[in-house]
Design a protein around this motif. Structure first.
Motif, PDB file in Angstrom:
ATOM      1  N   GLU A   1      13.129   3.791  10.602  1.00 18.68           N
ATOM      2  CA  GLU A   1      12.983   4.080  12.030  1.00 18.68           C
ATOM      3  C   GLU A   1      12.919   2.705  12.691  1.00 18.68           C
ATOM      4  O   GLU A   1      11.836   2.127  12.786  1.00 18.68           O
ATOM      5  N   PRO A   2      14.047   2.146  13.139  1.00 20.87           N
ATOM      6  CA  PRO A   2      14.087   0.768  13.626  1.00 20.87           C
ATOM      7  C   PRO A   2      13.996   0.578  15.137  1.00 20.87           C
ATOM      8  O   PRO A   2      14.317  -0.495  15.635  1.00 20.87           O
ATOM      9  N   ARG A   3      13.552   1.591  15.887  1.00 21.55           N
ATOM     10  CA  ARG A   3      13.548   1.489  17.346  1.00 21.55           C
ATOM     11  C   ARG A   3      12.170   1.251  17.971  1.00 21.55           C
ATOM     12  O   ARG A   3      12.078   0.664  19.044  1.00 21.55           O
ATOM     13  N   ALA A   4      11.121   1.751  17.366  1.00 24.56           N
ATOM     14  CA  ALA A   4       9.792   1.744  17.990  1.00 24.56           C
ATOM     15  C   ALA A   4       9.308   0.335  18.313  1.00 24.56           C
ATOM     16  O   ALA A   4       9.420  -0.580  17.501  1.00 24.56           O
ATOM     17  N   LYS A   5       8.739   0.204  19.489  1.00 26.30           N
ATOM     18  CA  LYS A   5       8.207  -1.085  19.945  1.00 26.30           C
ATOM     19  C   LYS A   5       6.681  -1.096  20.005  1.00 26.30           C
ATOM     20  O   LYS A   5       6.083  -2.130  20.275  1.00 26.30           O
ATOM     21  N   ASN A   6       6.049   0.064  19.788  1.00 26.10           N
ATOM     22  CA  ASN A   6       4.587   0.143  19.821  1.00 26.10           C
ATOM     23  C   ASN A   6       4.142   1.352  18.994  1.00 26.10           C
ATOM     24  O   ASN A   6       4.974   2.111  18.496  1.00 26.10           O
ATOM     25  N   THR A   7       2.852   1.537  18.863  1.00 25.44           N
ATOM     26  CA  THR A   7       2.317   2.589  17.989  1.00 25.44           C
ATOM     27  C   THR A   7       2.681   3.987  18.480  1.00 25.44           C
ATOM     28  O   THR A   7       3.019   4.858  17.673  1.00 25.44           O
ATOM     29  N   LEU A   8       2.630   4.207  19.779  1.00 22.74           N
ATOM     30  CA  LEU A   8       3.009   5.510  20.309  1.00 22.74           C
ATOM     31  C   LEU A   8       4.466   5.811  19.971  1.00 22.74           C
ATOM     32  O   LEU A   8       4.796   6.917  19.535  1.00 22.74           O
ATOM     33  N   GLN A   9       5.336   4.831  20.135  1.00 22.76           N
ATOM     34  CA  GLN A   9       6.741   5.030  19.790  1.00 22.76           C
ATOM     35  C   GLN A   9       6.923   5.202  18.284  1.00 22.76           C
ATOM     36  O   GLN A   9       7.816   5.941  17.856  1.00 22.76           O
ATOM     37  N   ASN A  10       6.098   4.545  17.455  1.00 24.72           N
ATOM     38  CA  ASN A  10       6.152   4.777  16.004  1.00 24.72           C
ATOM     39  C   ASN A  10       6.005   6.263  15.716  1.00 24.72           C
ATOM     40  O   ASN A  10       6.760   6.843  14.926  1.00 24.72           O
TER      41      ASN A  10
ATOM     42  N   ALA B   1       0.837  -1.204   0.000  1.00 17.88           N
ATOM     43  CA  ALA B   1       0.000   0.000   0.000  1.00 17.88           C
ATOM     44  C   ALA B   1       0.874   1.258   0.000  1.00 17.88           C
ATOM     45  O   ALA B   1       0.594   2.214  -0.725  1.00 17.88           O
ATOM     46  N   ALA B   2       1.954   1.256   0.786  1.00 17.99           N
ATOM     47  CA  ALA B   2       2.850   2.416   0.838  1.00 17.99           C
ATOM     48  C   ALA B   2       3.555   2.614  -0.502  1.00 17.99           C
ATOM     49  O   ALA B   2       3.656   3.740  -0.995  1.00 17.99           O
ATOM     50  N   ALA B   3       4.030   1.526  -1.106  1.00 19.24           N
ATOM     51  CA  ALA B   3       4.713   1.624  -2.403  1.00 19.24           C
ATOM     52  C   ALA B   3       3.760   2.120  -3.477  1.00 19.24           C
ATOM     53  O   ALA B   3       4.119   2.970  -4.300  1.00 19.24           O
ATOM     54  N   SER B   4       2.539   1.620  -3.470  1.00 21.11           N
ATOM     55  CA  SER B   4       1.543   2.040  -4.455  1.00 21.11           C
ATOM     56  C   SER B   4       1.260   3.535  -4.325  1.00 21.11           C
ATOM     57  O   SER B   4       1.194   4.255  -5.327  1.00 21.11           O
ATOM     58  N   LEU B   5       1.112   4.010  -3.097  1.00 17.17           N
ATOM     59  CA  LEU B   5       0.871   5.432  -2.861  1.00 17.17           C
ATOM     60  C   LEU B   5       2.070   6.265  -3.326  1.00 17.17           C
ATOM     61  O   LEU B   5       1.914   7.275  -4.004  1.00 17.17           O
ATOM     62  N   HIS B   6       3.259   5.814  -2.987  1.00 14.85           N
ATOM     63  CA  HIS B   6       4.487   6.515  -3.400  1.00 14.85           C
ATOM     64  C   HIS B   6       4.578   6.613  -4.921  1.00 14.85           C
ATOM     65  O   HIS B   6       4.812   7.683  -5.468  1.00 14.85           O
ATOM     66  N   LEU B   7       4.376   5.489  -5.591  1.00 19.73           N
ATOM     67  CA  LEU B   7       4.552   5.444  -7.043  1.00 19.73           C
ATOM     68  C   LEU B   7       3.442   6.160  -7.801  1.00 19.73           C
ATOM     69  O   LEU B   7       3.637   6.581  -8.937  1.00 19.73           O
ATOM     70  N   SER B   8       2.278   6.324  -7.177  1.00 21.23           N
ATOM     71  CA  SER B   8       1.155   6.977  -7.855  1.00 21.23           C
ATOM     72  C   SER B   8       1.043   8.468  -7.528  1.00 21.23           C
ATOM     73  O   SER B   8       0.170   9.149  -8.050  1.00 21.23           O
ATOM     74  N   THR B   9       1.906   8.962  -6.668  1.00 18.05           N
ATOM     75  CA  THR B   9       1.899  10.369  -6.281  1.00 18.05           C
ATOM     76  C   THR B   9       2.998  11.091  -7.059  1.00 18.05           C
ATOM     77  O   THR B   9       4.157  10.662  -7.041  1.00 18.05           O
ATOM     78  N   ALA B  10       2.634  12.167  -7.723  1.00 12.70           N
ATOM     79  CA  ALA B  10       3.577  12.876  -8.594  1.00 12.70           C
ATOM     80  C   ALA B  10       4.865  13.284  -7.881  1.00 12.70           C
ATOM     81  O   ALA B  10       5.945  13.190  -8.454  1.00 12.70           O
ATOM     82  N   SER B  11       4.763  13.697  -6.618  1.00 13.20           N
ATOM     83  CA  SER B  11       5.945  14.165  -5.897  1.00 13.20           C
ATOM     84  C   SER B  11       6.825  13.034  -5.380  1.00 13.20           C
ATOM     85  O   SER B  11       7.915  13.278  -4.874  1.00 13.20           O
ATOM     86  N   ARG B  12       6.356  11.788  -5.531  1.00 12.17           N
ATOM     87  CA  ARG B  12       7.091  10.620  -5.027  1.00 12.17           C
ATOM     88  C   ARG B  12       7.587  10.870  -3.594  1.00 12.17           C
ATOM     89  O   ARG B  12       8.784  10.928  -3.333  1.00 12.17           O
ATOM     90  N   PRO B  13       6.634  11.012  -2.651  1.00 12.73           N
ATOM     91  CA  PRO B  13       7.025  11.360  -1.275  1.00 12.73           C
ATOM     92  C   PRO B  13       7.885  10.276  -0.634  1.00 12.73           C
ATOM     93  O   PRO B  13       7.766   9.095  -0.957  1.00 12.73           O
ATOM     94  N   PRO B  14       8.756  10.691   0.295  1.00  6.51           N
ATOM     95  CA  PRO B  14       9.555   9.702   1.013  1.00  6.51           C
ATOM     96  C   PRO B  14       8.655   8.824   1.882  1.00  6.51           C
ATOM     97  O   PRO B  14       7.544   9.221   2.246  1.00  6.51           O
ATOM     98  N   ILE B  15       9.161   7.645   2.211  1.00 11.25           N
ATOM     99  CA  ILE B  15       8.440   6.701   3.057  1.00 11.25           C
ATOM    100  C   ILE B  15       9.260   6.457   4.315  1.00 11.25           C
ATOM    101  O   ILE B  15      10.427   6.061   4.229  1.00 11.25           O
ATOM    102  N   ILE B  16       8.651   6.708   5.470  1.00  9.37           N
ATOM    103  CA  ILE B  16       9.269   6.325   6.735  1.00  9.37           C
ATOM    104  C   ILE B  16       8.714   4.953   7.097  1.00  9.37           C
ATOM    105  O   ILE B  16       7.509   4.794   7.298  1.00  9.37           O
ATOM    106  N   ALA B  17       9.597   3.948   7.137  1.00  5.58           N
ATOM    107  CA  ALA B  17       9.222   2.596   7.559  1.00  5.58           C
ATOM    108  C   ALA B  17       9.585   2.506   9.035  1.00  5.58           C
ATOM    109  O   ALA B  17      10.754   2.601   9.404  1.00  5.58           O
ATOM    110  N   THR B  18       8.571   2.362   9.886  1.00  5.31           N
ATOM    111  CA  THR B  18       8.807   2.407  11.325  1.00  5.31           C
ATOM    112  C   THR B  18       8.423   1.105  12.008  1.00  5.31           C
ATOM    113  O   THR B  18       7.363   0.548  11.763  1.00  5.31           O
ATOM    114  N   GLY B  19       9.326   0.618  12.836  1.00  5.71           N
ATOM    115  CA  GLY B  19       9.082  -0.591  13.613  1.00  5.71           C
ATOM    116  C   GLY B  19      10.382  -1.232  14.038  1.00  5.71           C
ATOM    117  O   GLY B  19      11.289  -1.421  13.225  1.00  5.71           O
ATOM    118  N   GLY B  20      10.485  -1.533  15.309  1.00 10.33           N
ATOM    119  CA  GLY B  20      11.689  -2.141  15.864  1.00 10.33           C
ATOM    120  C   GLY B  20      11.642  -3.661  15.804  1.00 10.33           C
ATOM    121  O   GLY B  20      10.820  -4.260  15.106  1.00 10.33           O
TER     122      GLY B  20
END
Length: 170
Positions: free
Chosen positions: A117-126, A68-87
């Motif tokens: 972002e490889p540190r978060a252990k829960n949604t609040l930390q994300n 879903a994130a890749a599809s959104l990135h590739l279909s958006t003209a500005s090709r926004p960066p993606i933060i992948a978050t989760g420890g």
């Protein structure tokens, strides 16, 4: 103190169903933006991880979210960066963010557009750990997670942004 911006905006989300490589139905994934789309906005996509299985294998949820994130990135003209978050919540030696980076690359997202972002252990930390990774000028994020997880996730991201007096729409 507040930023003066009305944060009582409405939630808009789109859900997609996906299948895994064997054709089995995967989880529903939601992409959400709270607030009105801004014409000159500088969006960022934030995709939330999911704990790896105890054997280190990837749960079906993670590829669905990455897709879903890749599809959104590739279909958006500005090709926004993606933060992948989760420890490494499962203690496997690999973070959820690292697994998502691999998946995003396989889906055609350039490595230069992926922020880990490889540190978060829960949604609040994300939410908390993603703030310092937001590029200067970011004023909107597209949050990608499972549909059942979206209301809580959006609420926590909005609360973290408000606590830091950031003028960012989720």
């Amino acid at each position: 103190s507040g930023s003066g911006r009305d944060r009582s905006s409405s939630l808009a989300s789109a859900s997609t169903a996906s299948t895994d490589g064997a054709g089995r139905a995967g989880s529903k994934v939601s992409v959400s933006s709270i607030g009105d789309a801004l014409e000159n906005s500088m969006p960022v996509i934030v995709v939330l991880g999911q704990s790896l299985n105890p054997d280190g294998s990837t749960p079906a949820t993670l590829p669905d979210r990455a897709e879903a994130a890749a599809s959104l990135h590739l279909s958006t003209a500005s090709r926004p960066p993606i933060i992948a978050t989760g420890g490494d919540t499962a203690g496997t030696g690999t973070s959820e963010a690292e697994v998502m980076r691999k998946l995003l690359r396989e889906l055609g997202v350039p490595d230069a557009k992926i922020i880990l972002e490889p540190r978060a252990k829960n949604t609040l930390q994300n939410a908390w750990e993603s703030v310092p990774m937001l590029p200067k000028g970011c004023d909107e994020i597209f949050l990608v997670t499972s549909d059942f997880h979206m209301p809580r996730s959006a609420y926590l991201f909005e609360a973290v942004f408000a606590s830091k007096d950031l003028n960012i729409s989720v």
